[in-house]
Scaffold this motif. Structure first.
Motif, PDB file in Angstrom:
ATOM      1  N   SER A 275       0.826  -1.207   0.000  1.00  0.00           N
ATOM      2  CA  SER A 275       0.000   0.000   0.000  1.00  0.00           C
ATOM      3  C   SER A 275       0.861   1.258   0.000  1.00  0.00           C
ATOM      4  O   SER A 275       1.756   1.396   0.840  1.00  0.00           O
ATOM      5  N   PRO A 276       0.581   2.189  -0.904  1.00  0.00           N
ATOM      6  CA  PRO A 276       1.359   3.439  -0.945  1.00  0.00           C
ATOM      7  C   PRO A 276       0.935   4.402   0.162  1.00  0.00           C
ATOM      8  O   PRO A 276      -0.140   4.279   0.752  1.00  0.00           O
ATOM      9  N   VAL A 277       1.787   5.359   0.438  1.00  0.00           N
ATOM     10  CA  VAL A 277       1.475   6.475   1.330  1.00  0.00           C
ATOM     11  C   VAL A 277       1.270   7.704   0.446  1.00  0.00           C
ATOM     12  O   VAL A 277       2.065   7.970  -0.450  1.00  0.00           O
ATOM     13  N   LYS A 278       0.195   8.446   0.681  1.00  0.00           N
ATOM     14  CA  LYS A 278      -0.147   9.573  -0.168  1.00  0.00           C
ATOM     15  C   LYS A 278       0.177  10.903   0.513  1.00  0.00           C
ATOM     16  O   LYS A 278       0.177  11.016   1.737  1.00  0.00           O
ATOM     17  N   GLN A 279       0.440  11.910  -0.318  1.00  0.00           N
ATOM     18  CA  GLN A 279       0.571  13.290   0.138  1.00  0.00           C
ATOM     19  C   GLN A 279      -0.676  14.064  -0.260  1.00  0.00           C
ATOM     20  O   GLN A 279      -1.211  13.875  -1.362  1.00  0.00           O
ATOM     21  N   LEU A 280      -1.132  14.926   0.614  1.00  0.00           N
ATOM     22  CA  LEU A 280      -2.291  15.755   0.288  1.00  0.00           C
ATOM     23  C   LEU A 280      -1.786  17.034  -0.367  1.00  0.00           C
ATOM     24  O   LEU A 280      -1.723  18.102   0.235  1.00  0.00           O
ATOM     25  N   ALA A 281      -1.389  16.889  -1.634  1.00  0.00           N
ATOM     26  CA  ALA A 281      -0.780  17.990  -2.373  1.00  0.00           C
ATOM     27  C   ALA A 281      -1.253  17.947  -3.817  1.00  0.00           C
ATOM     28  O   ALA A 281      -1.662  16.896  -4.328  1.00  0.00           O
ATOM     29  N   ASP A 282      -1.187  19.105  -4.483  1.00  0.00           N
ATOM     30  CA  ASP A 282      -1.567  19.178  -5.896  1.00  0.00           C
ATOM     31  C   ASP A 282      -0.859  18.102  -6.702  1.00  0.00           C
ATOM     32  O   ASP A 282       0.361  17.934  -6.598  1.00  0.00           O
ATOM     33  N   GLY A 283      -1.625  17.395  -7.507  1.00  0.00           N
ATOM     34  CA  GLY A 283      -1.051  16.425  -8.425  1.00  0.00           C
ATOM     35  C   GLY A 283      -0.968  15.006  -7.885  1.00  0.00           C
ATOM     36  O   GLY A 283      -0.694  14.080  -8.662  1.00  0.00           O
ATOM     37  N   GLU A 284      -1.185  14.807  -6.590  1.00  0.00           N
ATOM     38  CA  GLU A 284      -1.157  13.441  -6.051  1.00  0.00           C
ATOM     39  C   GLU A 284      -2.241  12.613  -6.732  1.00  0.00           C
ATOM     40  O   GLU A 284      -3.335  13.101  -7.017  1.00  0.00           O
TER      41      GLU A 284
ATOM     42  N   GLY B 290     -15.599  19.554   2.057  1.00  0.00           N
ATOM     43  CA  GLY B 290     -15.018  18.223   1.998  1.00  0.00           C
ATOM     44  C   GLY B 290     -14.250  18.021   0.711  1.00  0.00           C
ATOM     45  O   GLY B 290     -13.510  18.892   0.265  1.00  0.00           O
ATOM     46  N   VAL B 291     -14.437  16.851   0.092  1.00  0.00           N
ATOM     47  CA  VAL B 291     -13.781  16.525  -1.179  1.00  0.00           C
ATOM     48  C   VAL B 291     -14.868  16.304  -2.221  1.00  0.00           C
ATOM     49  O   VAL B 291     -15.888  15.670  -1.948  1.00  0.00           O
ATOM     50  N   ARG B 292     -14.636  16.847  -3.417  1.00  0.00           N
ATOM     51  CA  ARG B 292     -15.578  16.660  -4.523  1.00  0.00           C
ATOM     52  C   ARG B 292     -14.813  16.346  -5.793  1.00  0.00           C
ATOM     53  O   ARG B 292     -13.669  16.767  -5.960  1.00  0.00           O
ATOM     54  N   LEU B 293     -15.473  15.604  -6.676  1.00  0.00           N
ATOM     55  CA  LEU B 293     -14.921  15.322  -7.998  1.00  0.00           C
ATOM     56  C   LEU B 293     -15.442  16.372  -8.956  1.00  0.00           C
ATOM     57  O   LEU B 293     -16.637  16.419  -9.258  1.00  0.00           O
ATOM     58  N   ILE B 294     -14.549  17.253  -9.397  1.00  0.00           N
ATOM     59  CA  ILE B 294     -14.926  18.377 -10.247  1.00  0.00           C
ATOM     60  C   ILE B 294     -14.024  18.395 -11.477  1.00  0.00           C
ATOM     61  O   ILE B 294     -12.795  18.473 -11.358  1.00  0.00           O
ATOM     62  N   ALA B 295     -14.645  18.314 -12.649  1.00  0.00           N
ATOM     63  CA  ALA B 295     -13.912  18.418 -13.923  1.00  0.00           C
ATOM     64  C   ALA B 295     -12.727  17.455 -13.964  1.00  0.00           C
ATOM     65  O   ALA B 295     -11.635  17.818 -14.390  1.00  0.00           O
TER      66      ALA B 295
ATOM     67  N   MET C  72      -9.912  19.457  -3.009  1.00  0.00           N
ATOM     68  CA  MET C  72      -9.877  19.543  -1.550  1.00  0.00           C
ATOM     69  C   MET C  72      -9.446  20.952  -1.154  1.00  0.00           C
ATOM     70  O   MET C  72      -8.545  21.535  -1.772  1.00  0.00           O
ATOM     71  N   GLY C  73     -10.050  21.505  -0.130  1.00  0.00           N
ATOM     72  CA  GLY C  73      -9.679  22.831   0.337  1.00  0.00           C
ATOM     73  C   GLY C  73      -8.319  22.832   1.014  1.00  0.00           C
ATOM     74  O   GLY C  73      -7.869  21.810   1.535  1.00  0.00           O
ATOM     75  N   PRO C  74      -7.629  23.970   1.011  1.00  0.00           N
ATOM     76  CA  PRO C  74      -6.291  24.048   1.601  1.00  0.00           C
ATOM     77  C   PRO C  74      -6.269  23.767   3.101  1.00  0.00           C
ATOM     78  O   PRO C  74      -5.273  23.252   3.612  1.00  0.00           O
ATOM     79  N   ASP C  75      -7.354  24.096   3.811  1.00  0.00           N
ATOM     80  CA  ASP C  75      -7.386  23.811   5.245  1.00  0.00           C
ATOM     81  C   ASP C  75      -7.326  22.311   5.502  1.00  0.00           C
ATOM     82  O   ASP C  75      -6.624  21.854   6.413  1.00  0.00           O
TER      83      ASP C  75
ATOM     84  N   ARG D 241      -7.378  13.138   5.239  1.00  0.00           N
ATOM     85  CA  ARG D 241      -7.612  11.711   5.031  1.00  0.00           C
ATOM     86  C   ARG D 241      -9.069  11.367   5.288  1.00  0.00           C
ATOM     87  O   ARG D 241      -9.702  10.653   4.504  1.00  0.00           O
ATOM     88  N   ALA D 242      -9.609  11.874   6.408  1.00  0.00           N
ATOM     89  CA  ALA D 242     -11.001  11.585   6.749  1.00  0.00           C
ATOM     90  C   ALA D 242     -11.945  12.084   5.670  1.00  0.00           C
ATOM     91  O   ALA D 242     -12.942  11.426   5.342  1.00  0.00           O
ATOM     92  N   ALA D 243     -11.635  13.249   5.092  1.00  0.00           N
ATOM     93  CA  ALA D 243     -12.484  13.796   4.036  1.00  0.00           C
ATOM     94  C   ALA D 243     -12.421  12.941   2.778  1.00  0.00           C
ATOM     95  O   ALA D 243     -13.441  12.723   2.107  1.00  0.00           O
ATOM     96  N   LEU D 244     -11.238  12.433   2.440  1.00  0.00           N
ATOM     97  CA  LEU D 244     -11.109  11.544   1.277  1.00  0.00           C
ATOM     98  C   LEU D 244     -11.852  10.237   1.498  1.00  0.00           C
ATOM     99  O   LEU D 244     -12.544   9.741   0.610  1.00  0.00           O
ATOM    100  N   VAL D 245     -11.699   9.654   2.694  1.00  0.00           N
ATOM    101  CA  VAL D 245     -12.400   8.408   2.999  1.00  0.00           C
ATOM    102  C   VAL D 245     -13.907   8.625   2.933  1.00  0.00           C
ATOM    103  O   VAL D 245     -14.646   7.793   2.391  1.00  0.00           O
ATOM    104  N   ASP D 246     -14.366   9.753   3.458  1.00  0.00           N
ATOM    105  CA  ASP D 246     -15.795  10.066   3.404  1.00  0.00           C
ATOM    106  C   ASP D 246     -16.264  10.171   1.955  1.00  0.00           C
ATOM    107  O   ASP D 246     -17.360   9.706   1.605  1.00  0.00           O
ATOM    108  N   TRP D 247     -15.435  10.774   1.093  1.00  0.00           N
ATOM    109  CA  TRP D 247     -15.802  10.876  -0.318  1.00  0.00           C
ATOM    110  C   TRP D 247     -15.902   9.494  -0.950  1.00  0.00           C
ATOM    111  O   TRP D 247     -16.871   9.200  -1.672  1.00  0.00           O
ATOM    112  N   TYR D 248     -14.927   8.624  -0.689  1.00  0.00           N
ATOM    113  CA  TYR D 248     -14.983   7.266  -1.233  1.00  0.00           C
ATOM    114  C   TYR D 248     -16.232   6.536  -0.737  1.00  0.00           C
ATOM    115  O   TYR D 248     -16.866   5.786  -1.494  1.00  0.00           O
ATOM    116  N   CYS D 249     -16.591   6.731   0.535  1.00  0.00           N
ATOM    117  CA  CYS D 249     -17.786   6.080   1.078  1.00  0.00           C
ATOM    118  C   CYS D 249     -19.038   6.564   0.360  1.00  0.00           C
ATOM    119  O   CYS D 249     -19.902   5.762  -0.032  1.00  0.00           O
TER     120      CYS D 249
END
Length: 259
Positions: free
Chosen positions: A83-92, A114-119, A124-127, A136-144
């Motif tokens: 399993s990879p480790v991800k960075q919460l940064a542009d382009g990941e 939260g997180v949305r799929l747009i275009a 994800m917001g900078p905060d 991470r929680a916001a991404l998991v919530d989006w996947y759910c």
């Protein structure tokens, strides 16, 4: 780990043992009657021994089972998680339904809270991006949410195909499991509950369908007896190929680790 006070026996709960180049963690128990070996998920080796047995006996047992240990360790190496480790940064890069989407850290209102799929990008917001666990929680919530919505359109056709009652659906964190099924609880009109793990929705659709069919087979057959596989094969003749693909691709999925 601590070594036993008497190097010739294993009265301590844990110790270390090296036999012909193999390093093993030793776990002694007064309740155990005989030696046993396990190869852990991280490929480390463990010798389980009754308390008070000698080092010589332990070494003899390990040598007698050396070929088995090496074979099992190779199997673990081949199937252990990558399993990879991800960075919460542009382009990941993140995956959804087998396709690649890049993360965009944006302060635009379109990202919401939260997180949305747009275009074609996960926004994800900078905060959130600045707080790894919140992001991470916001991404998991989006996947759910996305996984629940997608599966909602697949569940009824698969249930009809397999001749089973359509269960309730939940998508959540299931640890290292892809799915589970809970039979109906007592009560009028009660339905069973099928739960799917959120990382599953990174996979191509045909592999998610395999897990859906697998869990729906449990509506009729508990456990994995012959009747279970017969039912699954009737609905999905190529299930063995899909299961093998799931085992291989599944160990490479992002499971939520961030840095």
């Amino acid at each position: 780990m601590t070594a036993p006070a008497d190097p010739s026996t294993y009265p301590a709960p844990e110790a270390l043992l090296t036999v012909d180049g193999l390093s093993l963690r030793v776990r002694a128990s007064a309740r155990r009657k005989r030696f046993a070996l396990t190869v852990e998920s991280d490929t480390t080796l463990t010798l389980h021994t009754p308390a008070g047995r000698s080092t010589a006996e332990a070494e003899q047992f390990v040598r007698a089972h050396r070929d088995w240990l090496l074979t099992k360790r190779r199997e673990r190496e081949r199937t252990r998680p990558l399993s990879p480790v991800k960075q919460l940064a542009d382009g990941e890069v993140f995956r959804y339904l087998g396709r690649t989407y890049r993360l965009a850290v944006s302060g635009d209102e379109g990202a919401g809270g939260g997180v949305r799929l747009i275009a074609g990008r996960l926004v994800m917001g900078p905060d959130l991006a600045a707080e790894p666990q919140a992001g991470r929680a916001a991404l998991v919530d989006w996947y759910c949410r996305a996984g629940r919505n997608w599966t909602g359109h697949r569940l009824q056709p698969w249930a009809a195909r397999m001749g089973v009652a359509e269960p309730e659906l939940d998508v959540r964190d299931l640890g290292d499991r892809w799915g589970s099924y809970r039979p109906p609880q007592a009560g009028a009109g009660a339905k069973g509950l099928m739960s799917l793990g959120w990382p599953l929705f990174q996979l191509p659709m045909h592999l998610i369908d395999y897990v859906i069919a697998h869990e729906l087979a449990h509506v009729k057959v508990s456990g994995h007896r012959e009747g279970f596989w017969r039912l699954l094969r009737t609905a999905l003749p190529e299930y063995e190929e899909r299961r093998a693909d799931l085992d291989e691709l599944g160990r490479r999925l992002w499971m939520g680790d961030v840095r």
